[in-house]
Write an enzyme that holds these catalytic residues in place. Structure first.
Site, PDB file in Angstrom:
ATOM      1  N   TRP A 199       0.945  -1.070  -0.093  1.00  0.00           N
ATOM      2  CA  TRP A 199       0.231   0.024  -0.096  1.00  0.00           C
ATOM      3  C   TRP A 199       0.674   1.349   0.001  1.00  0.00           C
ATOM      4  O   TRP A 199       0.476   2.087  -0.899  1.00  0.00           O
ATOM      5  CB  TRP A 199      -1.015   0.035   1.088  1.00  0.00           C
ATOM      6  CG  TRP A 199      -2.010  -1.157   1.094  1.00  0.00           C
ATOM      7  CD1 TRP A 199      -2.198  -1.963   1.937  1.00  0.00           C
ATOM      8  CD2 TRP A 199      -2.967  -1.210  -0.061  1.00  0.00           C
ATOM      9  NE1 TRP A 199      -3.189  -2.950   1.386  1.00  0.00           N
ATOM     10  CE2 TRP A 199      -3.749  -2.487   0.389  1.00  0.00           C
ATOM     11  CE3 TRP A 199      -3.298  -0.412  -1.019  1.00  0.00           C
ATOM     12  CZ2 TRP A 199      -4.715  -2.896  -0.486  1.00  0.00           C
ATOM     13  CZ3 TRP A 199      -4.529  -1.049  -2.128  1.00  0.00           C
ATOM     14  CH2 TRP A 199      -4.826  -2.243  -1.677  1.00  0.00           C
ATOM     15  N   ASP A 224      -1.711   6.819   6.033  1.00  0.00           N
ATOM     16  CA  ASP A 224      -2.620   5.743   5.641  1.00  0.00           C
ATOM     17  C   ASP A 224      -2.993   5.024   6.779  1.00  0.00           C
ATOM     18  O   ASP A 224      -2.227   4.190   7.271  1.00  0.00           O
ATOM     19  CB  ASP A 224      -2.160   5.154   4.591  1.00  0.00           C
ATOM     20  CG  ASP A 224      -3.028   4.072   4.118  1.00  0.00           C
ATOM     21  OD1 ASP A 224      -4.157   3.742   4.648  1.00  0.00           O
ATOM     22  OD2 ASP A 224      -2.997   3.404   2.838  1.00  0.00           O
ATOM     23  N   LYS A 246     -12.432  -1.468   6.798  1.00  0.00           N
ATOM     24  CA  LYS A 246     -11.635  -2.379   7.606  1.00  0.00           C
ATOM     25  C   LYS A 246     -11.960  -2.197   9.115  1.00  0.00           C
ATOM     26  O   LYS A 246     -12.407  -3.306   9.679  1.00  0.00           O
ATOM     27  CB  LYS A 246     -10.213  -2.219   7.604  1.00  0.00           C
ATOM     28  CG  LYS A 246      -9.563  -3.025   6.036  1.00  0.00           C
ATOM     29  CD  LYS A 246      -8.861  -2.290   5.292  1.00  0.00           C
ATOM     30  CE  LYS A 246      -8.599  -2.803   3.886  1.00  0.00           C
ATOM     31  NZ  LYS A 246      -7.853  -1.976   3.208  1.00  0.00           N
TER      32      LYS A 246
END
Ligand SMILES: *Cc1c(COP(=O)(O)O)cnc(C)c1O
Length: 362
Positions: free
Chosen positions: A103, A174, A198
């Site tokens: 990511w 993030d 999530k």
């Protein structure tokens, strides 16, 4: 009625059962209005109340100070990968990034479209099983911001605490896979972003917490929908926001508050993860992937002795009602995602199943 099973999916992921029950009812009738939550105008009083509740909960739970905006955007965390550099990074500037896996690398690739990226540290030598220590980070001289990924969903690593950026550089994070899973000091951050799917709710809504002076400083010659100020000025209501997602997010945050808030949840999450890591460290068949000190409380990654055994383990676990344990295709092995709403009983069920599997495969 089908029975619910233990869902170890990395995202979209398990939600608190009381929230699902409330959402079921609200789809039919939101707060006694006779109209379902997905059917209400976003400009009406009923949804206004939902939005206010969501924002207030983010502020209270996260201790978000007044100099930060709370925004509900769309496009997922992946849209933030480009919106951030597009707003603040230009061709002659440098932004610093910590490369801690897939990511982070996607964020880096997008930033390179707009300016210079300085990779301040990389977990590559360890196969992204370990995060850099404080002395292994080399910031550039004057980055416009410093970006890190607080929890690396794919490799199962999590920063024990945020890195300290160089003086004057806003810290950008993030936090897609660990937001509100433990206490966070928002004052230390310029911008925090997280896709909701999530730890916060359904897919389709992205939470952004951003310092107001940064919003002000953002580039102005961009399409309206790609500027943070558009959403900051209109309380995320410039256009139709993802109303259902915001509703569920508000309910999830109310549930977190009922659990005792972030400190209580952080302790619970650490306990759940420790149970699983202890079992892995004691096993002769399985081993944890992430290095001690870098291990995630949210995504526990592990391997077995052979790939054939891993495939068999995932197959048998699925049949036994332990779903979603296959690791990300880039990391292989297994991954147990045990976010806020994942019950400790499910972790214990997995540990029992692993012990049983190991007895049968000595
Ligand atoms: C899942 C994930 C993403 C991607 O999120 P989308 O909302 O699907 O764009 C980005 N970063 C991290 C850390 C993630 O876990």
């Amino acid at each position: 009625m089908t029975q619910r099973i233990y869902n170890f999916s990395a995202g979209p992921a398990v939600l608190p059962e009381p929230v699902l029950r409330r959402a079921q009812a609200a789809i039919w009738d939101l707060d006694g209005t006779g109209i379902g939550v997905m059917e209400h105008s976003h400009r009406g009083a009923a949804f206004e109340a939902v939005l206010a509740r969501a924002e207030a909960a983010v502020r209270t739970l996260g201790g978000v100070p007044d100099d930060h905006d709370v925004l509900f955007l769309q496009g997922g965390a992946s849209t933030q990968f480009f919106m951030i550099p597009m707003s603040w990074l230009s061709t002659d500037d440098t932004a610093d990034y910590c490369d801690t896996g897939v990511w982070a690398q996607k964020a880096i690739a997008e930033a390179r479209r707009f300016g210079v990226v300085h990779v301040a540290c990389t977990g590559k030598p360890s196969g992204f099983a370990a995060l850099p220590g404080p002395d292994e980070i080399t910031w550039s001289r004057r980055p416009v911001y410093a970006h890190f990924t607080s929890n690396n969903t794919i490799y199962g690593t999590q920063w024990p605490t945020e890195p300290t950026p160089p003086d004057g550089a806003p810290l950008v994070c993030d936090a897609s896979s660990d937001i509100f899973s433990r206490p966070i000091d928002v004052r230390r951050y310029g911008l925090i972003y997280a896709g909701a799917q999530k730890n916060l709710g359904p897919s389709g809504v992205t939470l952004v917490i951003v310092r107001k002076d940064l919003v002000e400083r953002g580039r102005r010659d961009l399409p309206t929908m790609l500027q943070y100020r558009t959403f900051a000025a209109d309380r995320s209501m410039y256009n139709t926001p993802p109303t259902f997602g915001i509703y569920v997010l508000a309910e999830v945050l109310a549930w977190i508050a009922e659990q005792g808030g972030l400190a209580a949840l952080g302790e619970r999450n650490a306990r759940k993860a420790a149970l699983l890591y202890d079992a892995l460290d004691r096993s002769e068949l399985f081993r944890a992937y992430a290095a001690p000190g870098s291990r995630s409380d949210m995504n526990v990654t592990f391997r077995a002795r052979t790939e054939a055994l891993e495939a068999q383990f995932v197959r048998e676990a699925t049949a036994a009602g332990l779903d979603g344990l296959k690791g990300h295709r880039l990391a292989g092995g297994m991954r147990a995602s045990i976010y806020n709403a994942f019950p400790e009983a499910g972790v214990r069920a997995l540990i029992d199943f692993m012990a049983d599997f190991e007895r049968r495969h000595r």
